[in-house]
Design an enzyme around this catalytic site. Structure first.
Site, PDB file in Angstrom:
ATOM      1  N   ASP A  31       0.852  -1.186   0.000  1.00  0.00           N
ATOM      2  CA  ASP A  31       0.000   0.000   0.000  1.00  0.00           C
ATOM      3  C   ASP A  31       0.892   1.241   0.000  1.00  0.00           C
ATOM      4  OD1 ASP A  31      -3.221   0.493   0.954  1.00  0.00           O
ATOM      5  OD2 ASP A  31      -1.827   2.184   1.106  1.00  0.00           O
ATOM      6  N   ILE A  32       0.475   2.250  -0.757  1.00  0.00           N
ATOM      7  CA  ILE A  32       1.275   3.481  -0.884  1.00  0.00           C
ATOM      8  C   ILE A  32       1.251   4.297   0.413  1.00  0.00           C
ATOM      9  CG2 ILE A  32      -0.518   5.057  -1.752  1.00  0.00           C
ATOM     10  CD1 ILE A  32       1.509   5.858  -3.958  1.00  0.00           C
ATOM     11  N   ASN A  86     -12.683  -3.307   2.744  1.00  0.00           N
ATOM     12  CA  ASN A  86     -13.600  -2.176   2.829  1.00  0.00           C
ATOM     13  C   ASN A  86     -14.537  -2.267   1.625  1.00  0.00           C
ATOM     14  OD1 ASN A  86     -12.272  -1.163   5.091  1.00  0.00           O
ATOM     15  ND2 ASN A  86     -10.849   0.056   3.865  1.00  0.00           N
ATOM     16  N   GLN A  93     -14.247   2.423   1.311  1.00  0.00           N
ATOM     17  CA  GLN A  93     -13.668   1.922   0.064  1.00  0.00           C
ATOM     18  C   GLN A  93     -13.455   3.126  -0.847  1.00  0.00           C
ATOM     19  OE1 GLN A  93     -15.897  -1.083  -2.082  1.00  0.00           O
ATOM     20  NE2 GLN A  93     -14.213  -1.425  -3.534  1.00  0.00           N
ATOM     21  N   HIS A  99     -10.016  -5.472  -3.420  1.00  0.00           N
ATOM     22  CA  HIS A  99      -8.686  -5.620  -2.815  1.00  0.00           C
ATOM     23  C   HIS A  99      -8.843  -5.982  -1.346  1.00  0.00           C
ATOM     24  CE1 HIS A  99      -9.892  -1.403  -2.528  1.00  0.00           C
ATOM     25  NE2 HIS A  99      -9.241  -1.333  -1.372  1.00  0.00           N
ATOM     26  N   HIS A 101      -6.891  -5.847   2.213  1.00  0.00           N
ATOM     27  CA  HIS A 101      -5.754  -5.265   2.934  1.00  0.00           C
ATOM     28  C   HIS A 101      -5.207  -6.326   3.885  1.00  0.00           C
ATOM     29  CE1 HIS A 101      -6.788  -0.845   2.263  1.00  0.00           C
ATOM     30  NE2 HIS A 101      -7.956  -1.396   2.003  1.00  0.00           N
TER      31      HIS A 101
HETATM   32  P1  5GP Z   1      -9.656   1.360   0.214  1.00  0.00           P
HETATM   33  O1  5GP Z   1      -9.771   2.691   0.898  1.00  0.00           O
HETATM   34  O2  5GP Z   1     -10.372   1.388  -1.135  1.00  0.00           O
HETATM   35  O3  5GP Z   1     -10.077   0.194   1.063  1.00  0.00           O
HETATM   36  O4  5GP Z   1      -8.124   1.103  -0.065  1.00  0.00           O
HETATM   37  C1  5GP Z   1      -7.434   1.645  -1.145  1.00  0.00           C
HETATM   38  C2  5GP Z   1      -5.979   1.619  -0.769  1.00  0.00           C
HETATM   39  O5  5GP Z   1      -5.219   1.864  -1.942  1.00  0.00           O
HETATM   40  C3  5GP Z   1      -5.579   2.701   0.254  1.00  0.00           C
HETATM   41  O6  5GP Z   1      -5.070   2.078   1.423  1.00  0.00           O
HETATM   42  C4  5GP Z   1      -4.546   3.533  -0.491  1.00  0.00           C
HETATM   43  O7  5GP Z   1      -3.482   3.959   0.354  1.00  0.00           O
HETATM   44  C5  5GP Z   1      -4.073   2.598  -1.576  1.00  0.00           C
HETATM   45  N1  5GP Z   1      -3.611   3.266  -2.782  1.00  0.00           N
HETATM   46  C6  5GP Z   1      -4.210   4.322  -3.405  1.00  0.00           C
HETATM   47  N2  5GP Z   1      -3.519   4.664  -4.500  1.00  0.00           N
HETATM   48  C7  5GP Z   1      -2.466   3.799  -4.570  1.00  0.00           C
HETATM   49  C8  5GP Z   1      -1.377   3.667  -5.504  1.00  0.00           C
HETATM   50  O8  5GP Z   1      -1.257   4.376  -6.504  1.00  0.00           O
HETATM   51  N3  5GP Z   1      -0.470   2.682  -5.242  1.00  0.00           N
HETATM   52  C9  5GP Z   1      -0.586   1.855  -4.151  1.00  0.00           C
HETATM   53  N4  5GP Z   1       0.377   0.925  -4.002  1.00  0.00           N
HETATM   54  N5  5GP Z   1      -1.600   1.966  -3.269  1.00  0.00           N
HETATM   55  C10 5GP Z   1      -2.521   2.919  -3.471  1.00  0.00           C
END
Ligand code: 5GP
Ligand code: ZN
Length: 113
Positions: A31-32, A86, A93, A99, A101
């Site tokens: 994760d970034i 999420n 989300q 995805h 985590h």
């Molecule tokens: P969500 O909030 O949808 O459950 O999780 C999305 C995740 O993607 C977040 O934890 C966010 O930090 C990660 N993310 C967003 N953009 C990027 C990216 O460009 N590269 C990577 N490796 N992770 C990302």
């Protein structure tokens, strides 16, 4: 593949990511914005908006994804880990490509916020 999807672009190699492992159906990358010492996202190669949609569309890929999260946790984590999907905007989300985590490497709290 969805043309305007960030994670489809990562699967395609058009956007770089720190990939930790891959399977036939899935890819795992860091994760970034990590929320724990180990924070890896495991995603299916095919575009589905969430894990329930993936389960309906491709059970084999769903099982592969779950197995892959366990492998990542074993190799990258401490033995204890949390697997989070999420699902929906109110559950935070933000990327609508399925995805999981994988979070590990510190004492996690419960309940989550
Ligand atoms: P969500 O909030 O949808 O459950 O999780 C999305 C995740 O993607 C977040 O934890 C966010 O930090 C990660 N993310 C967003 N953009 C990027 C990216 O460009 N590269 C990577 N490796 N992770 C990302
Ligand atoms: Zn996608």
């Amino acid at each position: 593949m969805s043309t305007d999807c960030l994670f489809c672009s990562i699967v395609a190699g058009d956007i770089p990511a720190e990939v930790v492992s891959e399977t036939e159906h899935t890819i795992a990358f860091r994760d970034i914005a990590p929320q724990a010492p180990t924070h890896v996202l495991v995603i299916p190669r095919r575009h589905e908006p969430d894990v329930a949609s993936l389960a309906e569309a491709d059970p084999e890929a769903t099982v592969d994804l779950i197995r892959h999260t366990k492998k990542v946790a074993d190799e990258q984590g401490t033995g204890s880990y949390r697997l989070v999907f999420n699902t929906g905007a109110d559950a935070f989300q933000t990327v609508f490509h399925c995805h999981g985590h994988v979070l590990s490497g510190r004492q996690l709290t419960w309940p989550p916020g």
